[in-house]
Design an enzyme around this catalytic site. Structure first.
Site, mmCIF file in Angstrom:
data_model
loop_
_atom_site.group_PDB
_atom_site.id
_atom_site.type_symbol
_atom_site.label_atom_id
_atom_site.label_comp_id
_atom_site.label_asym_id
_atom_site.label_seq_id
_atom_site.Cartn_x
_atom_site.Cartn_y
_atom_site.Cartn_z
ATOM 1 N N GLY A 41 -3.777 2.255 -7.951
ATOM 2 C CA GLY A 41 -2.873 3.267 -8.486
ATOM 3 C C GLY A 41 -1.738 3.610 -7.533
ATOM 4 O O GLY A 41 -0.589 3.772 -7.948
ATOM 5 N N SER A 42 -2.048 3.717 -6.252
ATOM 6 C CA SER A 42 -1.018 4.104 -5.280
ATOM 7 C C SER A 42 0.105 3.076 -5.238
ATOM 8 O O SER A 42 1.287 3.427 -5.271
ATOM 9 C CB SER A 42 -1.624 4.252 -3.881
ATOM 10 O OG SER A 42 -2.645 5.229 -3.890
ATOM 11 N N ASN A 60 -5.500 14.886 -11.468
ATOM 12 C CA ASN A 60 -6.768 14.482 -10.851
ATOM 13 C C ASN A 60 -7.582 15.664 -10.351
ATOM 14 O O ASN A 60 -8.791 15.560 -10.194
ATOM 15 C CB ASN A 60 -6.504 13.501 -9.704
ATOM 16 C CG ASN A 60 -5.399 13.948 -8.781
ATOM 17 O OD1 ASN A 60 -4.269 14.183 -9.220
ATOM 18 N ND2 ASN A 60 -5.698 14.078 -7.508
ATOM 19 N N THR A 93 -1.825 -13.744 -3.087
ATOM 20 C CA THR A 93 -2.801 -14.357 -3.990
ATOM 21 C C THR A 93 -3.505 -13.278 -4.798
ATOM 22 O O THR A 93 -3.939 -12.264 -4.253
ATOM 23 C CB THR A 93 -3.825 -15.181 -3.181
ATOM 24 O OG1 THR A 93 -3.101 -16.144 -2.418
ATOM 25 C CG2 THR A 93 -4.823 -15.877 -4.091
ATOM 26 N N SER A 134 -5.594 2.516 -12.350
ATOM 27 C CA SER A 134 -6.430 2.025 -11.261
ATOM 28 C C SER A 134 -7.852 1.773 -11.750
ATOM 29 O O SER A 134 -8.465 2.641 -12.366
ATOM 30 C CB SER A 134 -6.442 3.061 -10.136
ATOM 31 O OG SER A 134 -7.318 2.658 -9.116
ATOM 32 N N CYS A 194 -8.040 13.089 -1.141
ATOM 33 C CA CYS A 194 -6.994 12.851 -0.152
ATOM 34 C C CYS A 194 -6.723 14.102 0.662
ATOM 35 O O CYS A 194 -6.372 14.027 1.832
ATOM 36 C CB CYS A 194 -5.719 12.415 -0.835
ATOM 37 S SG CYS A 194 -6.035 11.331 -2.222
ATOM 38 N N HIS A 253 -10.807 1.518 -10.282
ATOM 39 C CA HIS A 253 -11.997 2.236 -9.795
ATOM 40 C C HIS A 253 -12.135 3.631 -10.387
ATOM 41 O O HIS A 253 -13.138 4.307 -10.162
ATOM 42 C CB HIS A 253 -12.042 2.268 -8.260
ATOM 43 C CG HIS A 253 -11.109 3.228 -7.582
ATOM 44 N ND1 HIS A 253 -11.543 4.446 -7.115
ATOM 45 C CD2 HIS A 253 -9.799 3.150 -7.287
ATOM 46 C CE1 HIS A 253 -10.507 5.075 -6.543
ATOM 47 N NE2 HIS A 253 -9.449 4.304 -6.638
ATOM 48 N N GLN A 299 -5.769 8.890 -14.089
ATOM 49 C CA GLN A 299 -6.908 9.680 -14.571
ATOM 50 C C GLN A 299 -7.101 9.575 -16.085
ATOM 51 O O GLN A 299 -8.126 10.011 -16.609
ATOM 52 C CB GLN A 299 -6.743 11.157 -14.191
ATOM 53 C CG GLN A 299 -6.854 11.429 -12.703
ATOM 54 C CD GLN A 299 -8.269 11.250 -12.156
ATOM 55 O OE1 GLN A 299 -9.259 11.414 -12.871
ATOM 56 N NE2 GLN A 299 -8.374 10.902 -10.892
#
Ligand SMILES: *Cc1c(COP(=O)(O)O)cnc(C)c1O
Length: 396
Positions: A71-72, A152, A238, A200, A325, A202, A180
């Site tokens: 996501g970042s 989030n 890659t 993202s 974070c 995860h 989210q």
């Protein structure tokens, strides 16, 4: 009892997602850029994953999906690309808001140092953006609007479709950090009038270190990573083939079970909210209705969020004081400050984010445990003693 209630920070990989990556770790390990068949098999696999991802967010074409490291990276690349397009046209104004993730906020700060002007819209007490105010903030030199789909920390869902409509009418690029939202609530880039969207894996039961950026056809991406011709020349390196395959599988699984999961989670979420509301001098953070299915976030007056977390950990509950974070830093959450919580109150926050496998029994245990721990901590708190003695005033 062991309860993982920090699904906004990350989620456990689903069985299907784990299984989907295995063949690409063990057998089909060729480099997708290689011309022999082992490489081409990997190439074909990631192109089919691209189509799957596109379908899940209703993108018109698989070519609008770019795989990233998460996501970042997607947020950074989207915002920097739109800013470069704007700069070329002499447009250096960006509109965002005060409750974005740091992947967005820190990228905007960097652009401000380079001469861009950014308007950070406030949010209401329940954490929602006023679309009239957003419309008023737009200027002839606005090159980008970036507003997150869902927050989030406090789980609020923004009026994305309306914001998209406003931007589309004015021809302004609209990016949304949907990390989210994707896999949890319906996301449709066509209906939502979105030009760029970050996600993202995860956060929806896929692996860490992989995500994607949707970019509407016609918008030129700038490279953050120079290198080979991967991702149509827009992202060297890659491809993370096992991660990409696993992400696509996790996304399909989540989209297929979204309705049933959301219904269950909303029921459990509201039960948890109701239970925690019984704690005196507490308040729910974020809108009660325009809210992610599994998100619960409270402030309890007179306590420190960090002590609360440690004692809950002793009881087997993994929660959070806000975003992963900011925890560890002493600054209160910028999101809680933006919805009007004062510093002291913002420090006493707790976020519990439920996963698909949450149960009613777990919710009951969490209510009981949080009640006990809050009461215990308040007994030791000088701040609480002053409040009760009338030396300072209760805010909540
Ligand atoms: C987790 C999260 C991110 C960052 O995603 P990563 O894949 O961990 O880089 C960005 N925005 C929001 C809203 C998030 O919740």
């Amino acid at each position: 009892m062991k309860i993982y209630a920090d699904n906004a920070a990350t989620t456990k990989m689903s069985k299907r997602a784990v299984e989907a990556m295995m063949p690409y770790l063990e057998e089909i390990y060729g480099n997708p850029s290689s011309l022999y068949s082992e490489g081409q098999k990997a190439k074909e696999a990631i192109e089919s994953a691209r189509e799957t991802v596109a379908r899940c967010i209703n993108a018109a074409s698989a070519l609008e999906i770019y795989f990233t490291s998460g996501g970042s990276e997607a947020d950074n690349q989207a915002i920097i690309s739109a800013a470069e397009i704007g700069k070329k046209a002499g447009k250096m104004h960006i509109v965002s808001d005060q409750i974005e993730h740091h992947a967005v906020l820190h990228t905007l700060k960097k652009l401000e140092k380079e001469g861009f002007e950014v308007t950070y819209l406030p949010v209401s007490e329940s954490g929602i953006i006023d679309t009239d105010e957003l419309e008023k903030s737009l200027r002839d030199d606005t090159c980008l609007v970036t507003v997150m789909y869902a927050n989030n920390e406090i789980g609020t869902i923004q009026p994305i479709r309306k914001i998209g409509e406003i931007c589309r009418k004015r021809g302004i690029i609209f990016h949304t950090d949907a990390v989210q939202a994707v896999g949890h609530i319906p996301v449709d880039v066509e209906k939502d009038n979105v030009d760029m969207l970050s996600a993202s894996a995860h956060k929806f039961h896929g692996p860490k270190g992989v995500g994607f950026l949707y970019v509407k056809k016609g918008i030129r991406l700038s490279n953050l990573i120079e290198g080979g011709a991967q991702e149509r020349g827009r992202r060297g390196g890659t491809e993370n083939v096992p991660g990409i395959m696993s992400m696509a599988e996790a996304l399909v699984e989540e989209v297929d079970s979204m309705e049933a999961n959301a219904e269950k989670l909303i029921y459990l979420r509201d039960k948890l909210i109701k239970g925690l509301s019984e704690i005196p001098h507490s308040a729910l953070n974020g809108d009660a209705v325009l809210r992610l299915p599994g998100n619960v976030n409270f402030c309890f007056e007179g306590i420190e969020g960090e002590s609360l977390l440690l004692l809950l950990d002793d009881k087997g509950i993994s929660g959070s004081s806000g975003s992963a974070c900011t925890s560890g830093s002493l600054d209160p959450s910028h999101v809680l400050l933006a919805i009007g919580r004062v510093h002291d109150v913002a420090h006493g926050s707790l976020r519990l984010t439920l996963g698909d496998d949450a149960t009613e029994e777990e919710v009951g245990y969490m209510i009981k445990s949080v009640k006990e721990v809050v009461e215990y901590l308040r007994n030791f708190s000088p701040v609480w003693r002053d409040l009760c003695a009338g030396k300072s005033k209760f805010i909540l």
